[in-house]
Write an enzyme that holds these catalytic residues in place. Structure first.
Site, PDB file in Angstrom:
ATOM      1  N   SER A  12     -10.126   5.702  -5.161  1.00  0.00           N
ATOM      2  CA  SER A  12     -10.960   6.675  -5.085  1.00  0.00           C
ATOM      3  C   SER A  12     -10.527   7.906  -6.135  1.00  0.00           C
ATOM      4  CB  SER A  12     -11.240   7.459  -4.042  1.00  0.00           C
ATOM      5  OG  SER A  12     -10.106   7.962  -3.506  1.00  0.00           O
ATOM      6  N   ARG A  32       1.230  10.050   5.909  1.00  0.00           N
ATOM      7  CA  ARG A  32       1.252   8.672   6.337  1.00  0.00           C
ATOM      8  C   ARG A  32       2.687   8.089   5.662  1.00  0.00           C
ATOM      9  NH1 ARG A  32      -5.135   7.944   5.473  1.00  0.00           N
ATOM     10  NH2 ARG A  32      -5.710   8.570   7.428  1.00  0.00           N
ATOM     11  N   LYS A  78      -2.056  -1.484  -3.774  1.00  0.00           N
ATOM     12  CA  LYS A  78      -3.006  -0.472  -3.786  1.00  0.00           C
ATOM     13  C   LYS A  78      -2.303   0.846  -3.798  1.00  0.00           C
ATOM     14  CE  LYS A  78      -6.452   2.186  -0.884  1.00  0.00           C
ATOM     15  NZ  LYS A  78      -7.128   2.181   0.534  1.00  0.00           N
ATOM     16  N   LYS A 136       0.843  -1.306  -0.151  1.00  0.00           N
ATOM     17  CA  LYS A 136      -0.028   0.084  -0.090  1.00  0.00           C
ATOM     18  C   LYS A 136       0.858   1.140  -0.254  1.00  0.00           C
ATOM     19  CE  LYS A 136      -3.793   2.113   2.700  1.00  0.00           C
ATOM     20  NZ  LYS A 136      -4.551   2.316   3.807  1.00  0.00           N
TER      21      LYS A 136
END
Length: 327
Positions: free
Chosen positions: A277, A220, A251, A198
């Site tokens: 998204s 992050r 991802k 990710k």
């Protein structure tokens, strides 16, 4: 070689092209993401994601029924709690919003597979995926204390009826910790779909509107992967496999098809691609402006994911894709 070899010979007829097609997208490939919120009768469209809604549990059940009738085998649930705190209580409490939605869906549509996102960012007041060092405004998460919260969350989700646990926080050792927690609670048959690779991606922007999970400070990058790195993804999946992952996720998907391919070549486990998204919203915006043919672009993108090695595709386009396939 020419004119003996003419590849166009196999492109002359639609049925012939269909017969020699190497990859195909089916409804069995799809997982549909849903966002659960407290309340009743709520269907709040996410402004940055046309056609995607925050839904109360009763509306989630209606949506789950529609998804199942379309032939889509699974959903993945995200939750937006009424209150957030530093302990991420809404993530692991038995009455958490995802737990409520899971139980309601499994009661109404027992054959629909319910995957649950096992992370803390939607539930913490600071928007990060775990415990923070006291007074640290850089967003540095304390790894090992976070693992204990993830264990509690996974067990609560399993108790609620989840079919698959999907940890997404990119903590070191999170698969092993969750596996130990589930096994100790007698959920030894519960599979883990690890967000193994990710990336710290700009493509997540609209999701953070939908899940109300944007970090309140910092970012992050101390726990999600650097978009520049590919070999590191193989290290991450190797560790997750050793810790007991049953499936692996990459991802985002669109800018990371090379990673999907490398992960698929490196393992014999099922590989999921998350069509995130930002990827969805770009297509929607262009389609709404008449700049592209939405159906053709979406289906071409899905074929790209399949061609790169994805066995499963998590996508907000899932219902549209199912309708297009049926038509």
């Amino acid at each position: 070689m020419f004119p003996t070899h003419r590849p166009r010979r196999l492109r002359n007829h639609p049925q012939l092209r269909r017969m020699v097609q190497e990859n195909a997208v089916t409804t069995s490939d799809l997982v549909y993401p849903l966002f659960a919120v407290p309340g009743e009768g709520i269907a709040h469209e996410v402004k940055s994601m046309p056609g995607v809604y925050q839904l109360s549990v009763d509306k989630i059940v209606q949506e789950a029924k529609e998804v199942y009738e379309l032939g889509i085998p699974a959903i993945i649930l995200f939750g937006i709690p009424e209150d957030k705190d530093n302990e991420a209580t809404g993530a692991w409490h038995d009455c958490g919003i995802v737990q409520k939605a899971t139980t309601a869906v499994k009661t109404a549509v027992p054959d629909l597979v319910v995957i649950v996102d096992t992370c803390l960012c939607e539930y913490t007041s600071h928007g990060h995926c775990g415990y923070l060092e006291t007074g640290d405004l850089s967003g540095r998460v304390l790894n090992d204390p976070t693992l204990e919260l993830l264990k509690k969350t996974a067990v609560a989700q399993a108790k609620a009826g989840a079919d698959i646990i999907a940890p997404s926080g990119m903590m070191d050792g999170f698969v092993q910790a969750i596996r130990q927690g589930l096994d100790a609670a007698d959920y030894t048959d519960m599979p883990i779909l690890s967000y193994a690779a990710k990336y710290a991606s700009a493509y997540y922007g609209p999701f953070r509107d939908a899940a109300e999970s944007a970090p309140q400070f910092g970012d992050r990058r101390t726990y999600q992967m650097d978009p520049a790195n590919g070999t590191e993804a193989l290290k991450e999946i190797e560790l997750d496999i050793a810790e007991g992952a049953d499936m692996l996720m990459v991802k985002p998907a669109l800018a990371y098809m090379d990673i999907i391919w490398r992960v698929k070549q490196a393992t014999n486990l099922p590989v999921a691609a998350y069509n995130v998204s930002g990827e969805y919203s770009m297509v929607k915006a262009a389609a709404l402006n008449g700049w592209i043919d939405e159906q053709k672009v979406v289906m071409e993108t899905m074929l790209g994911f399949k061609r790169s090695g994805a066995d499963l595709i998590l996508t907000y386009h899932a219902k549209d894709i199912a309708r297009w396939i049926q038509a």
